[in-house]
Design a protein around this motif. Structure first.
Motif, PDB file in Angstrom:
ATOM      1  N   THR A  40     -13.312 -54.189  25.320  1.00 21.66           N
ATOM      2  CA  THR A  40     -13.649 -55.269  26.244  1.00 21.66           C
ATOM      3  C   THR A  40     -12.728 -55.259  27.451  1.00 21.66           C
ATOM      4  OG1 THR A  40     -14.448 -56.648  24.429  1.00 21.66           O
ATOM      5  CG2 THR A  40     -13.872 -57.765  26.475  1.00 21.66           C
ATOM      6  N   ALA A  41     -11.433 -55.104  27.200  1.00 20.02           N
ATOM      7  CA  ALA A  41     -10.471 -55.067  28.297  1.00 20.02           C
ATOM      8  C   ALA A  41     -10.745 -53.874  29.216  1.00 20.02           C
ATOM      9  CB  ALA A  41      -9.051 -54.998  27.748  1.00 20.02           C
ATOM     10  N   GLY A  42     -11.031 -52.733  28.622  1.00 20.13           N
ATOM     11  CA  GLY A  42     -11.316 -51.552  29.441  1.00 20.13           C
ATOM     12  C   GLY A  42     -12.569 -51.717  30.267  1.00 20.13           C
ATOM     13  N   PHE A  43     -13.594 -52.328  29.692  1.00 26.70           N
ATOM     14  CA  PHE A  43     -14.853 -52.484  30.422  1.00 26.70           C
ATOM     15  C   PHE A  43     -14.687 -53.397  31.634  1.00 26.70           C
ATOM     16  CE2 PHE A  43     -18.833 -54.777  31.257  1.00 26.70           C
ATOM     17  CZ  PHE A  43     -19.650 -53.703  31.595  1.00 26.70           C
ATOM     18  N   VAL A  44     -13.952 -54.508  31.465  1.00 30.51           N
ATOM     19  CA  VAL A  44     -13.792 -55.404  32.613  1.00 30.51           C
ATOM     20  C   VAL A  44     -12.917 -54.753  33.688  1.00 30.51           C
ATOM     21  CG1 VAL A  44     -14.230 -57.510  31.311  1.00 30.51           C
ATOM     22  CG2 VAL A  44     -11.874 -56.664  31.520  1.00 30.51           C
ATOM     23  N   GLY A  66     -10.690 -60.348  41.031  1.00 32.39           N
ATOM     24  CA  GLY A  66     -10.539 -59.640  39.765  1.00 32.39           C
ATOM     25  C   GLY A  66      -9.362 -60.142  38.960  1.00 32.39           C
ATOM     26  N   GLY A  67      -8.229 -60.390  39.634  1.00 31.20           N
ATOM     27  CA  GLY A  67      -7.047 -60.853  38.920  1.00 31.20           C
ATOM     28  C   GLY A  67      -7.257 -62.194  38.246  1.00 31.20           C
ATOM     29  N   PHE A  68      -7.878 -63.132  38.972  1.00 27.33           N
ATOM     30  CA  PHE A  68      -8.116 -64.442  38.380  1.00 27.33           C
ATOM     31  C   PHE A  68      -9.212 -64.394  37.312  1.00 27.33           C
ATOM     32  CE2 PHE A  68      -6.179 -66.205  42.382  1.00 27.33           C
ATOM     33  CZ  PHE A  68      -5.148 -66.884  41.745  1.00 27.33           C
ATOM     34  N   ALA A  69     -10.233 -63.559  37.533  1.00 28.35           N
ATOM     35  CA  ALA A  69     -11.371 -63.541  36.615  1.00 28.35           C
ATOM     36  C   ALA A  69     -11.035 -62.900  35.275  1.00 28.35           C
ATOM     37  CB  ALA A  69     -12.548 -62.816  37.263  1.00 28.35           C
ATOM     38  N   ILE A  70     -10.283 -61.803  35.290  1.00 24.83           N
ATOM     39  CA  ILE A  70     -10.060 -61.061  34.045  1.00 24.83           C
ATOM     40  C   ILE A  70      -8.577 -60.969  33.679  1.00 24.83           C
ATOM     41  CG2 ILE A  70     -12.169 -59.738  34.371  1.00 24.83           C
ATOM     42  CD1 ILE A  70     -10.405 -57.359  35.221  1.00 24.83           C
ATOM     43  N   VAL A 122      -8.017 -61.344  30.123  1.00 25.65           N
ATOM     44  CA  VAL A 122      -8.708 -60.352  29.287  1.00 25.65           C
ATOM     45  C   VAL A 122      -7.936 -59.038  29.255  1.00 25.65           C
ATOM     46  CG1 VAL A 122     -10.869 -59.097  28.906  1.00 25.65           C
ATOM     47  CG2 VAL A 122     -10.911 -61.416  29.872  1.00 25.65           C
ATOM     48  N   SER A 123      -7.551 -58.568  30.434  1.00 23.79           N
ATOM     49  CA  SER A 123      -6.907 -57.253  30.517  1.00 23.79           C
ATOM     50  C   SER A 123      -5.658 -57.252  31.385  1.00 23.79           C
ATOM     51  CB  SER A 123      -7.903 -56.235  31.077  1.00 23.79           C
ATOM     52  OG  SER A 123      -8.226 -56.562  32.434  1.00 23.79           O
ATOM     53  N   GLY A 124      -5.428 -58.312  32.123  1.00 22.37           N
ATOM     54  CA  GLY A 124      -4.328 -58.343  33.082  1.00 22.37           C
ATOM     55  C   GLY A 124      -4.816 -58.206  34.510  1.00 22.37           C
ATOM     56  N   GLY A 125      -6.023 -57.650  34.679  1.00 18.58           N
ATOM     57  CA  GLY A 125      -6.603 -57.510  36.012  1.00 18.58           C
ATOM     58  C   GLY A 125      -5.816 -56.582  36.911  1.00 18.58           C
ATOM     59  N   GLU A 126      -5.420 -55.412  36.398  1.00 22.27           N
ATOM     60  CA  GLU A 126      -4.638 -54.471  37.210  1.00 22.27           C
ATOM     61  C   GLU A 126      -5.499 -53.763  38.252  1.00 22.27           C
ATOM     62  OE1 GLU A 126      -2.477 -55.488  33.685  1.00 22.27           O
ATOM     63  OE2 GLU A 126      -4.418 -54.469  33.816  1.00 22.27           O
ATOM     64  N   ASN A 133      -5.965 -50.790  38.918  1.00 25.91           N
ATOM     65  CA  ASN A 133      -5.254 -49.752  39.658  1.00 25.91           C
ATOM     66  C   ASN A 133      -4.356 -48.994  38.682  1.00 25.91           C
ATOM     67  OD1 ASN A 133      -3.397 -48.328  41.294  1.00 25.91           O
ATOM     68  ND2 ASN A 133      -3.454 -49.883  42.900  1.00 25.91           N
ATOM     69  N   PRO A 134      -4.559 -47.688  38.498  1.00 28.16           N
ATOM     70  CA  PRO A 134      -3.697 -46.925  37.587  1.00 28.16           C
ATOM     71  C   PRO A 134      -2.229 -46.964  37.969  1.00 28.16           C
ATOM     72  CG  PRO A 134      -5.701 -45.699  38.060  1.00 28.16           C
ATOM     73  CD  PRO A 134      -5.704 -46.884  38.983  1.00 28.16           C
ATOM     74  N   ALA A 135      -1.917 -47.055  39.266  1.00 24.77           N
ATOM     75  CA  ALA A 135      -0.515 -47.124  39.679  1.00 24.77           C
ATOM     76  C   ALA A 135       0.114 -48.437  39.237  1.00 24.77           C
ATOM     77  CB  ALA A 135      -0.409 -46.970  41.200  1.00 24.77           C
ATOM     78  N   VAL A 136      -0.636 -49.526  39.286  1.00 23.68           N
ATOM     79  CA  VAL A 136      -0.137 -50.807  38.793  1.00 23.68           C
ATOM     80  C   VAL A 136       0.067 -50.738  37.278  1.00 23.68           C
ATOM     81  CG1 VAL A 136      -0.666 -53.256  38.510  1.00 23.68           C
ATOM     82  CG2 VAL A 136      -1.179 -52.120  40.681  1.00 23.68           C
ATOM     83  N   CYS A 137      -0.885 -50.132  36.580  1.00 22.02           N
ATOM     84  CA  CYS A 137      -0.726 -49.962  35.124  1.00 22.02           C
ATOM     85  C   CYS A 137       0.541 -49.188  34.803  1.00 22.02           C
ATOM     86  CB  CYS A 137      -1.938 -49.229  34.549  1.00 22.02           C
ATOM     87  SG  CYS A 137      -3.475 -50.161  34.591  1.00 22.02           S
ATOM     88  N   LEU A 138       0.777 -48.111  35.538  1.00 22.41           N
ATOM     89  CA  LEU A 138       1.973 -47.306  35.285  1.00 22.41           C
ATOM     90  C   LEU A 138       3.234 -48.100  35.589  1.00 22.41           C
ATOM     91  CD1 LEU A 138       3.167 -44.588  34.486  1.00 22.41           C
ATOM     92  CD2 LEU A 138       2.925 -43.849  36.875  1.00 22.41           C
ATOM     93  N   GLY A 139       3.196 -48.898  36.651  1.00 23.34           N
ATOM     94  CA  GLY A 139       4.364 -49.702  36.982  1.00 23.34           C
ATOM     95  C   GLY A 139       4.679 -50.723  35.905  1.00 23.34           C
ATOM     96  N   ILE A 140       3.668 -51.417  35.397  1.00 23.62           N
ATOM     97  CA  ILE A 140       3.884 -52.411  34.347  1.00 23.62           C
ATOM     98  C   ILE A 140       4.368 -51.741  33.065  1.00 23.62           C
ATOM     99  CG2 ILE A 140       2.743 -54.120  32.888  1.00 23.62           C
ATOM    100  CD1 ILE A 140       0.912 -54.749  35.238  1.00 23.62           C
ATOM    101  N   ALA A 141       3.775 -50.589  32.731  1.00 22.34           N
ATOM    102  CA  ALA A 141       4.210 -49.867  31.537  1.00 22.34           C
ATOM    103  C   ALA A 141       5.656 -49.412  31.672  1.00 22.34           C
ATOM    104  CB  ALA A 141       3.296 -48.668  31.290  1.00 22.34           C
ATOM    105  N   THR A 142       6.028 -48.944  32.858  1.00 27.00           N
ATOM    106  CA  THR A 142       7.408 -48.508  33.093  1.00 27.00           C
ATOM    107  C   THR A 142       8.370 -49.675  32.954  1.00 27.00           C
ATOM    108  OG1 THR A 142       6.663 -46.770  34.616  1.00 27.00           O
ATOM    109  CG2 THR A 142       8.969 -47.449  34.766  1.00 27.00           C
ATOM    110  N   ALA A 143       7.995 -50.824  33.527  1.00 27.93           N
ATOM    111  CA  ALA A 143       8.856 -52.002  33.443  1.00 27.93           C
ATOM    112  C   ALA A 143       9.034 -52.459  31.999  1.00 27.93           C
ATOM    113  CB  ALA A 143       8.267 -53.131  34.288  1.00 27.93           C
ATOM    114  N   SER A 144       7.954 -52.463  31.218  1.00 26.12           N
ATOM    115  CA  SER A 144       8.053 -52.924  29.833  1.00 26.12           C
ATOM    116  C   SER A 144       8.835 -51.943  28.972  1.00 26.12           C
ATOM    117  CB  SER A 144       6.654 -53.148  29.250  1.00 26.12           C
ATOM    118  OG  SER A 144       5.926 -51.936  29.190  1.00 26.12           O
ATOM    119  N   LEU A 145       8.766 -50.664  29.285  1.00 25.41           N
ATOM    120  CA  LEU A 145       9.564 -49.682  28.551  1.00 25.41           C
ATOM    121  C   LEU A 145      11.040 -49.791  28.908  1.00 25.41           C
ATOM    122  CD1 LEU A 145       7.371 -46.447  28.633  1.00 25.41           C
ATOM    123  CD2 LEU A 145       8.130 -47.672  26.591  1.00 25.41           C
TER     124      LEU A 145
END
Length: 472
Positions: free
Chosen positions: A350-354, A397-401, A404-408, A410-422
Motif C-alpha cells: 500500500t505504501a509503495g503504491f501511493v 502528496g506529503g499531506f495526503a499520504i 501512509v508512506s511518509g510522502g517522499e 523522491n528516491p533522493a529523499v528516501c536515501l537521505g531519511i535512511a541515511t539519517a536514521s542509520l
C-alpha cells in the motif's frame, strides 16, 4: 527599506507560532513586490551584501542600506516588545540545541535566501529585457517559509541581521543575551557563500563565454543586452545545480521531521518551489531521480547528463541525511527513531503504491508545466507558474499520504531519511531495514516516473514529432 523591514518583522513576530513561518514568507513577498521598483526590496543586510559581492549594488549604497535596515529592525523590535509586554523577543539558541547548531542553521538558510534572491531577482537569463519574471517575490518568500519551519525551533530563524540585532537591542532592558552578533556573522557568511555559488552556476553573469558559440552569443551577455537563448550552462554548473537543489529539499524534509513540525510537506514544497524557480534554466531543476528518468525519456536530458544528475542527487541526499542526523542527535526528539517505511497499519504494498501514484502526479506536472512551450498568443515568454505547480504536487502528496508512506516522492529523499536514521537512532529501537525500504520505495517512485513519461507521450504527441526517443 526602513518601512519594509518593520512591516514584515512586526507581522512575523506577532503571529501565532503555528502560522509564523507562513506570515513571515507572505509578508516578505508582499513588501518585495511593493518596493522592488523603489529600493530593490532587499529588506535584509545579508541580501544587500550578496548583491554587492556580485556587483549589483555599489558599496556606499550597501552601507547606507545597512544603516536603514538595522534601524528598521530595532524600531520593529521595540514595537513588538511593546505589543507583547511582558514577553520579550530574545535571540538565543532554541533549547536543547547549542549555539553551534543555531549558528549553522542561520548560515544555511540565510545562504538559501540570498541564493534565491540572486537567481530569481537578479540573474539576467531569468529577467530578459522587457520581460522580467513575476515569480521572484513568491520564490523569495517561500525560501523564508522553508527556513522558518525548518530551523525556527533551533535558532529562531531570523535569517536577517536586521531582525537579529533589532530583537536583541530592544530586549536589552530585560537582559538580552547578545547572541545577535553571532547570528549576524553567520548570516553574512551565508550571503558570501550564496554569492560564490551564484557565480559558479551562473557563469554567464560574469562574462564567461565558455558556453557561447558565436560572436553574437558573446555580445548577448554584455550589460543591458539580456538575450541568453543561445547560452548553455556548463556540465559542472548543471551538476552543482542538481546537488544544491536536492540538498536543500532533503535537508528541509529531514529537519521538519526531527523537530516534529506539523507542516513538513508545506515546508518541503516551499523549498522545492524556490529552488525550481532559481535553477530551472540551469539544469532543469530536476532534484529527483524519478524526474531525471522521465526527462531522459522526454529527450530533454541526455543519458550522460542524466546519470551525472542522479549521482549528484543521491550524493546530496546522503550529505543532507548526515546533516539531519547531526541536528537530530542534539534535538528535543533525539530519543526517538524516525524510520523510512510504511505507516502504522499500512502494508508495504500500500505504501509503495501511493508513492508510485503521487510520484506519477509530480513527474507528470514537471513534464507538462516545464517542458512544453508557452502558447504563441502569450505576451510573455516567461513561465511564471511551473515552480508553483511542481511544489504544489509535493505539498499535496506529503499531506495526503504522509501517514501512509511518509510522502517522499523522491528516491533522493528516501536515501537521505535512511541515511539519517542509520546515522542516529535510539539504541533500543534501531530502524528496521532502512536501506531495504529505501530501495523498495525508490523502485515504486521510479516506476511512477516511467509511467508519467509514457502518459505524457500520449497526451502531448505534438511534442515528439520527429524527436528521437533518447538524445545523445
Amino acid at each position: 527599506e526602513f518601512i519594509g523591514v518593520m512591516f514584515f518583522q512586526i507581522l512575523g513576530a506577532t503571529a501565532p507560532r503555528e502560522y509564523a513561518p507562513a506570515v513571515n514568507g507572505v509578508a516578505l513577498a508582499v513588501w518585495i513586490y511593493s518596493s522592488a521598483t523603489i529600493s530593490g526590496g532587499h529588506l535584509n543586510p545579508a541580501v544587500s551584501l550578496t548583491l554587492c559581492i556580485v556587483g549589483k549594488l555599489p558599496w556606499p549604497l550597501m552601507l547606507g542600506y545597512w544603516v536603514v535596515q538595522v534601524s528598521g529592525g530595532i524600531a520593529a523590535g521595540f514595537c513588538v516588545c511593546a505589543l507583547s509586554t511582558p514577553r520579550k523577543a530574545f535571540i538565543e539558541p532554541g533549547p536543547p540545541f547549542t549555539w553551534q547548531y543555531s549558528v549553522t542553521a542561520e548560515f544555511i538558510y540565510t545562504a538559501l535566501l540570498c541564493f534565491v534572491v540572486l537567481n530569481c531577482a537578479v540573474a539576467r537569463r531569468n529577467n530578459p529585457r522587457d520581460d522580467r519574471n513575476q515569480f521572484y517575490g513568491l520564490a523569495i518568500g517561500l525560501a523564508v517559509v522553508a527556513g522558518v519551519y525548518s530551523v525556527g525551533g533551533i535558532s529562531g530563524a531570523c535569517l536577517n541581521p536586521a531582525v537579529a540585532v533589532g530583537f536583541d537591542v530592544s530586549s536589552s532592558p530585560a537582559g538580552a543575551t547578545g547572541w545577535s552578533l553571532c547570528w549576524m556573522l553567520a548570516e553574512l557568511m551565508g550571503a558570501l557563500v550564496a554569492a560564490v555559488l551564484f557565480r559558479i552556476v551562473r557563469q554567464e553573469e560574469f562574462g564567461n563565454s565558455s558556453g557561447l558559440s558565436t560572436a553574437s552569443d558573446v555580445e548577448a551577455i554584455t550589460p543591458f543586452a539580456f538575450t541568453f537563448q543561445a547560452f548553455e550552462p556548463g556540465f559542472a554548473s548543471k551538476c552543482l545545480s542538481e546537488f544544491l537543489g536536492t540538498f536543500v529539499l532533503v535537508l528541509t524534509v529531514g529537519l521538519n521531521i526531527i523537530v516534529g513540525s506539523p507542516a513538513g510537506p508545506w515546508a518541503a514544497a516551499a523549498a522545492l518551489t524556490c529552488m525550481v524557480y532559481s535553477l530551472g534554466n540551469v539544469s532543469g531543476a530536476q532534484f529527483n531521480p524519478a524526474v531525471t528518468l522521465a526527462m531522459v525519456l522526454r529527450s530533454r536530458c541526455c543519458v550522460r547528463d542524466g546519470i551525472a544528475f542522479v549521482a549528484a542527487q543521491l550524493l546530496a541526499g546522503v550529505l543532507a541525511g548526515l546533516t539531519v542526523a547531526s541536528f537530530h542527535s542534539a534535538g528535543p526528539m533525539r530519543n526517538t527513531t524516525f524510520e523510512l517505511g510504511p505507516g502504522i497499519g499500512y502494508s508495504p504494498a500500500t505504501a509503495g503504491f501511493v508513492e508510485l501514484l503521487f510520484t506519477f502526479v509530480l513527474v507528470y506536472a514537471v513534464l507538462a508545466s516545464s517542458t512544453v512551450a508557452s502558447p504563441a498568443g502569450w505576451q510573455t515568454k516567461q513561465n511564471n507558474y511551473f515552480g508553483l505547480a511542481i511544489g504544489s504536487c509535493m505539498a499535496a502528496g506529503g499531506f495526503a499520504i504522509g501517514s501512509v508512506s511518509g510522502g517522499e516522492l523522491n528516491p533522493a529523499v528516501c536515501l537521505g531519511i535512511a541515511t539519517a536514521s542509520l546515522s542516529h537512532h535510539v539504541a533500543q529501537a534501531p530502524p528496521h531495514a532502512p536501506l531495504t525500504n529505501c530501495l523498495a520505495f525508490s523502485t515504486w517512485e521510479l516506476a511512477g516516473g516511467l509511467i508519467a513519461a509514457a502518459v505524457f507521450r500520449k497526451t502531448h504527441p505534438g511534442e515528439f514529432k520527429g524527436a528521437p526517443l533518447l538524445v545523445k
